[in-house]
Scaffold this motif. Structure first.
Motif, mmCIF file in Angstrom:
data_model
loop_
_atom_site.group_PDB
_atom_site.id
_atom_site.type_symbol
_atom_site.label_atom_id
_atom_site.label_comp_id
_atom_site.label_asym_id
_atom_site.label_seq_id
_atom_site.Cartn_x
_atom_site.Cartn_y
_atom_site.Cartn_z
ATOM 1 N N GLY A 61 0.781 -1.234 0.000
ATOM 2 C CA GLY A 61 0.000 0.000 0.000
ATOM 3 C C GLY A 61 0.812 1.283 0.000
ATOM 4 O O GLY A 61 0.275 2.339 0.320
ATOM 5 N N ILE A 63 2.394 2.572 -2.738
ATOM 6 C CA ILE A 63 2.269 3.259 -4.027
ATOM 7 C C ILE A 63 1.047 2.765 -4.786
ATOM 8 O O ILE A 63 0.458 1.740 -4.444
ATOM 9 C CB ILE A 63 3.506 3.008 -4.917
ATOM 10 N N TYR A 64 0.655 3.514 -5.815
ATOM 11 C CA TYR A 64 -0.329 2.995 -6.751
ATOM 12 C C TYR A 64 0.123 3.336 -8.161
ATOM 13 O O TYR A 64 0.887 4.272 -8.373
ATOM 14 C CB TYR A 64 -1.732 3.548 -6.466
ATOM 15 N N ARG A 65 -0.320 2.535 -9.103
ATOM 16 C CA ARG A 65 0.104 2.729 -10.486
ATOM 17 C C ARG A 65 -1.067 3.135 -11.336
ATOM 18 O O ARG A 65 -2.200 2.717 -11.101
ATOM 19 C CB ARG A 65 0.669 1.413 -11.030
ATOM 20 N N GLN A 66 -0.796 3.945 -12.342
ATOM 21 C CA GLN A 66 -1.855 4.290 -13.292
ATOM 22 C C GLN A 66 -1.325 4.096 -14.702
ATOM 23 O O GLN A 66 -0.347 4.733 -15.106
ATOM 24 C CB GLN A 66 -2.336 5.721 -13.055
ATOM 25 N N ALA A 74 1.176 6.585 -2.446
ATOM 26 C CA ALA A 74 -0.190 6.404 -1.955
ATOM 27 C C ALA A 74 -0.643 7.613 -1.145
ATOM 28 O O ALA A 74 0.160 8.262 -0.472
ATOM 29 C CB ALA A 74 -0.293 5.139 -1.113
ATOM 30 N N SER A 75 -1.936 7.882 -1.217
ATOM 31 C CA SER A 75 -2.423 9.119 -0.624
ATOM 32 C C SER A 75 -2.572 9.051 0.879
ATOM 33 O O SER A 75 -2.673 10.063 1.535
ATOM 34 C CB SER A 75 -3.749 9.509 -1.271
ATOM 35 N N HIS A 244 -6.903 -1.831 -3.517
ATOM 36 C CA HIS A 244 -6.931 -2.177 -4.945
ATOM 37 C C HIS A 244 -5.902 -1.388 -5.714
ATOM 38 O O HIS A 244 -5.313 -0.488 -5.195
ATOM 39 C CB HIS A 244 -8.321 -1.934 -5.516
#
Lengths: 244, 244
Positions: A61, A63-66, A74-75, A244
């Motif tokens: 949790g 980082i997140y990828r786009q 991550a926020s 997610h």
DNA sequence: CAGTGGTCTAGACCACGCC
DNA sequence: GCGTGGTCTAGACCACTGC
């Protein structure tokens, strides 16, 4: 900027540590990280290795990828709450500021039948230790644990350490037997507490409660514990985070 | 025995489905799977692809690996139900091979009071949409969801899409409103199902059940949903994994 | 020793988001 | 078009298990 290939830790693990440090020190939530190809060149590793490291950071949790845009911090990295909490009753209660206490009701040895040989991944007939414990918080009975251990891994398990010294089972696993818990897998369902257990828990008959079955694994993916618990329904709230 | 490269689904995803099916039909808990190299040859894919598929199965708890020994079917696979790693009722039921269905009992708009303004992080008086839904699996009532949404984010939410077309709420969030769920945070406790809910669920009064409160966040860490659910205690098992 | 999962490389093409 | 992450290949060597 390369990594050491002779370390105990694999390269992607070193990359995880390095990136985690960087994120903590130099990035804010929702900042964009270096692209996979940039990281690849900077640390002189293959893209696959970069992606292994990023997948791990994504799983915990950080980082997140786009797709098409990039990889971001991550926020909720500014939140204080811990993700993936505690499975140890002792630690749970301590972190809630309550005083945990454990009474051993039964400790016995037996041979594994079909059921427990499957649950512990040992052979039928191998010796197992059964440990039945009442867990209290600030003196209030909270839950009953029935723990089954492969006896060969935990010879001479001492009631004295667990009860008189009130050490947690996981502490004994680690410090006395060198068994480090890697994963605890819990199945949680609802049920009516049995009359016998309700009596020990000092609650009314037919009260609803949690039924838990926990399997605990060490680093070799061997099972070191199987526990069935009944917990008071009015005293526990579970927190689950789906990422997610 | 190869796979189709022109599908919407990537090859490793097709492999996951194929292996999951095989495990369900032809394997018992703790059985040894084909080795990675055997799977590679059988399905004519690279080892990397095989490992991606196996990692996914490992993550959802279907299998475990042991270095030097092989890959094995997880020991809980003898249990019939298991929930976890999914917060969407629709997806949960599909992955269990059950047919999900949703009946909307109520859809209304109101102004946020103190309680819901806090839960949704909006101002008191801002409009919110309430959605009360009965969830069924293979025709059996399973749970009741009371969902509260910030109306400004989800204008013109359509009963048609949700009920007639039976799309999942998260699918509508994503495809119709571009709101991608990043995190679902659930608090789970035990309680007695209310008489009104027991009636809808067609269960006996005073039955124990799960009480769930879920808060869902998007990428900007805004709250896009707050849901309170009552679920039949005899139909759900939650799976929680604590990793260290 | 052979067989297994664990790690790593170099290179390729695809799908998505943005200008 | 260009840069991004997503998927896939072929091949290599390592570390662990069991015989």
């Amino acid at each position: 900027m390369g990594f050491n290939y002779n370390e105990k830790q694999p390269v992607y693990g070193q990359l995880v540590d390095e990136l985690r440090k960087q994120i903590k020190n130099n990035y804010k939530p929702n900042d964009k990280l270096l692209s996979e190809r940039e990281i690849m060149r900077k640390y002189e590793v293959s893209r696959n290795t970069v992606r292994e490291a990023l997948s791990e950071l994504e799983n915990i949790g950080y980082i997140y990828r786009q797709h098409g845009k990039g990889t971001f911090v991550a926020s909720w990295m500014d939140d204080t709450t811990k993700i993936g909490d505690e499975y140890s009753f002792t630690e749970q209660m301590k972190s809630l500021g309550r005083k945990p206490e454990t009474k051993i009701i039964e400790m016995s040895e037996r041979k594994a039948d079909e059921y427990f040989s499957g649950k512990l991944r040992i052979n039928v007939g191998d010796p197992i230790v059964k440990l039945k414990r009442l867990r209290l918080a600030d003196g209030m009975p909270m839950m009953i644990d029935r723990t089954y251990l492969p006896a060969e891994k935990f010879e001479n398990l001492s009631i004295y350490e667990l009860e008189t010294k009130q050490r947690s089972l996981y502490n004994v696993f680690l410090e006395d037997y060198g068994e480090k818990v890697r994963l605890a897998d819990e199945m949680l369902s609802v049920g009516i507490i049995s009359d016998k257990d309700a009596d020990l828990l000092k609650i009314a008959p037919n009260s609803p409660g949690f039924m838990l079955r926990r399997t605990t694994y060490n680093h070799k993916n061997e099972i070191i514990e199987y526990t069935i618990s009944s917990a008071r329904g009015d005293q526990f709230v579970y927190n689950i985070k789906y990422k997610h």
